[in-house]
Design a protein around this motif. Structure first.
Motif, PDB file in Angstrom:
ATOM      1  N   GLU A 194      30.829  41.069  71.812  1.00 13.08           N
ATOM      2  CA  GLU A 194      31.120  42.179  70.912  1.00 13.08           C
ATOM      3  C   GLU A 194      32.550  42.118  69.448  1.00 13.08           C
TER       4      GLU A 194
ATOM      5  N   LEU B 134      29.228  41.336  59.847  1.00 12.27           N
ATOM      6  CA  LEU B 134      28.354  41.364  61.431  1.00 12.27           C
ATOM      7  C   LEU B 134      26.947  41.017  61.067  1.00 12.27           C
TER       8      LEU B 134
ATOM      9  N   ARG C  48      27.336  41.157  67.320  1.00 10.90           N
ATOM     10  CA  ARG C  48      26.956  41.316  68.244  1.00 10.90           C
ATOM     11  C   ARG C  48      27.399  42.949  68.754  1.00 10.90           C
ATOM     12  N   VAL C  49      27.074  43.930  68.678  1.00 14.33           N
ATOM     13  CA  VAL C  49      27.368  45.141  68.801  1.00 14.33           C
ATOM     14  C   VAL C  49      27.346  45.577  70.005  1.00 14.33           C
TER      15      VAL C  49
ATOM     16  N   GLU D 101      20.912  43.492  53.838  1.00 14.53           N
ATOM     17  CA  GLU D 101      21.113  44.730  55.392  1.00 14.53           C
ATOM     18  C   GLU D 101      21.072  46.496  54.759  1.00 14.53           C
TER      19      GLU D 101
ATOM     20  N   LYS E 152      17.223  43.293  63.861  1.00 11.66           N
ATOM     21  CA  LYS E 152      18.393  43.466  64.134  1.00 11.66           C
ATOM     22  C   LYS E 152      19.570  44.640  63.856  1.00 11.66           C
TER      23      LYS E 152
ATOM     24  N   ARG F 296      22.618  46.612  65.349  1.00 13.01           N
ATOM     25  CA  ARG F 296      23.832  46.796  64.586  1.00 13.01           C
ATOM     26  C   ARG F 296      24.544  47.641  64.406  1.00 13.01           C
ATOM     27  N   HIS F 297      23.492  48.254  63.846  1.00 10.16           N
ATOM     28  CA  HIS F 297      24.353  49.960  63.126  1.00 10.16           C
ATOM     29  C   HIS F 297      23.471  51.094  64.154  1.00 10.16           C
TER      30      HIS F 297
END
Length: 447
Positions: free
Chosen positions: A18, A26, A30-31, A259, A298, A302-303
């Motif tokens: 992370e 981003l 990896r969140v 994105e 993804k 990611r959000h």
């Protein structure tokens, strides 16, 4: 004299995934994923709802509905989690069983809710047509496979027979391809090409094309972002908002602006559903049909401030965060009011069955309150806050890395691993071995 061995290079400690933020931003980061217990409850409370509704439709959608249907005549496409007879027995308040041969019929309470549902479907038909039209307007080909739309039926709040009851009533909206495989758009309505984000911006200060409309963000308790990722997110939010109804083919692939448009499309799709959520598997298939760029799934991971990925019920479900105040829908569609009545009937039947069996089974607090919880928005919010804010539960919060390969953290259903109970009788209480033979015969027919 001992020979000196060459010294191995010191192993360097790798930072957590992370915290790994490449120069691209981003896109390669990896969140962290953190459990949101309130939104997990949104998903988990609908356990077995889909097979329940499909079984109900099989009994009551016929005109006129039959008095009783042999158990082996139920459609094999219904995704029962276990044997049909065992499933039907779980909900005696909705389904009545008769022996010799085993047949199932709807109870008066189930028929009453189904009648109310038919009235809601009739009163919201225009709204359903508009939402289905918007979904087709999102597709670059202005068409979607009919089988995919049928799979989205419950998410979109459509009637079981929507190809006959809805589509012919709107010939200016919809048409079927010659082979009947595609649902095609007939008329593109510019007045409907306004996304939920654009409507929100217009209500809160105005919007014009090219404005930087930021997505509403909310994070669960215990969630933290690295400073660099937070800065990237702030810059990303300031990018121009490109409507999902606009052509995005000119955008640079694998760029921040692409994105953001992808997130806008996924946001709009979830906004078109009555429950503001969708199984990830179905959403991925729909994203492919909408020709979203490769790797679009993804974006969901990611959000996490926009989308929550729940791992309950042995699947992954994408929930639109802004649509919920803890576990309650902010704007409840009339169809969701009907769904909540079905859920209340399901849990009420399980409690009655438990009492008849003499088992002092402790019911989950959320299920005990399900009638009040689904009856009116905002009710019992203080009590629910106490439940979700319990310190002991927060200590058990799981933190991981968002990934499509995460195993489900759903607790195993207590009855899944139990030995098949063949001693329980049907509605008449008959416990003869004939029921067991019928059960085994029915299972073989289903197989």
């Amino acid at each position: 004299m001992r020979a000196l061995l060459p010294r191995l290079p010191r192993r360097r400690r790798r930072p957590g995934p992370e915290l790994r933020v490449p120069a691209r931003g981003l896109l390669e980061a990896r969140v962290p994923w953190v459990r949101d217990r309130a939104l997990d409850h949104v998903v988990e409370r609908e356990r077995h709802l889909v097979p329940f509704l499909l079984a109900k439709d099989a009994l009551l959608s016929a005109a006129p509905p039959p008095h009783a249907v042999p158990l082996h005549s139920l459609p094999s496409t219904i995704p029962f989690p276990f044997r049909p007879l065992r499933f039907i027995r779980l909900y005696p308040s909705a389904f009545a069983l008769s022996p010799h041969p085993v047949a199932v019929s709807p109870t008066p309470r189930l028929a009453g809710i189904h009648s109310a549902e038919a009235q809601v479907l009739d009163s919201t038909r225009a709204d359903a047509a508009d939402r289905l039209l918007r979904l087709l307007m999102l597709a670059p080909a202005r068409a979607l496979p009919l089988h995919l739309v049928a799979r989205l039926r419950l998410d979109l709040g459509l009637a079981p027979d929507f190809p006959r009851s809805l589509l012919p009533n709107y010939p200016d909206y919809f048409a079927l391809s010659r082979d009947g495989a595609l649902l095609e758009l007939v008329c593109y309505r510019k007045d409907l090409a306004v996304s939920a984000m654009q409507s929100y911006a217009q209500r809160t200060g105005g919007y014009k094309v090219g404005d930087a409309v930021p997505f509403p963000l909310s994070f669960p308790r215990g969630f933290e972002l690295d400073k660099k990722v937070r800065k990237w997110l702030d810059d990303w939010q300031r990018l121009p908002y490109i409507s999902p109804y606009e052509d995005g083919s000119h955008l640079t692939p694998r760029s921040d602006i692409t994105e953001k448009r992808t997130a806008a499309v996924l946001h709009e799709v979830l906004s078109l559903t009555v429950g503001k959520k969708m199984e990830k598997e179905v959403l991925v298939k729909l994203g492919e049909a909408l020709r979203l760029p490769p790797g679009f799934r993804k974006v969901l991971a990611r959000h996490p401030g926009i989308f929550y990925l729940s791992h309950k019920l042995r699947t992954q479900t994408v929930v639109l965060r802004e649509s919920f105040r803890r576990h309650m829908l902010v704007d409840k569609h009339p169809m969701m009011g009907i769904r909540y009545q079905y859920l209340h009937l399901m849990h009420m039947g399980q409690e009655e069955a438990g009492k008849r069996k003499g088992k002092g089974r402790k019911t989950v607090r959320g299920e005990q309150m399900i009638g009040e919880e689904f009856g009116a928005e905002g009710e019992n919010d203080d009590e629910e806050d106490e439940e979700y804010d319990d310190d002991e539960e927060e200590e058990d919060m799981e933190a991981g890395v968002a990934s499509g390969d995460e195993d489900s953290d759903d607790d195993d259903d207590d009855e899944e691993g139990e030995k098949e109970d063949m001693e329980a009788g049907v509605a008449s209480g008959d416990e003869d071995s004939d029921d067991e033979d019928a059960d085994d015969t029915d299972h073989a027919a289903k197989g």
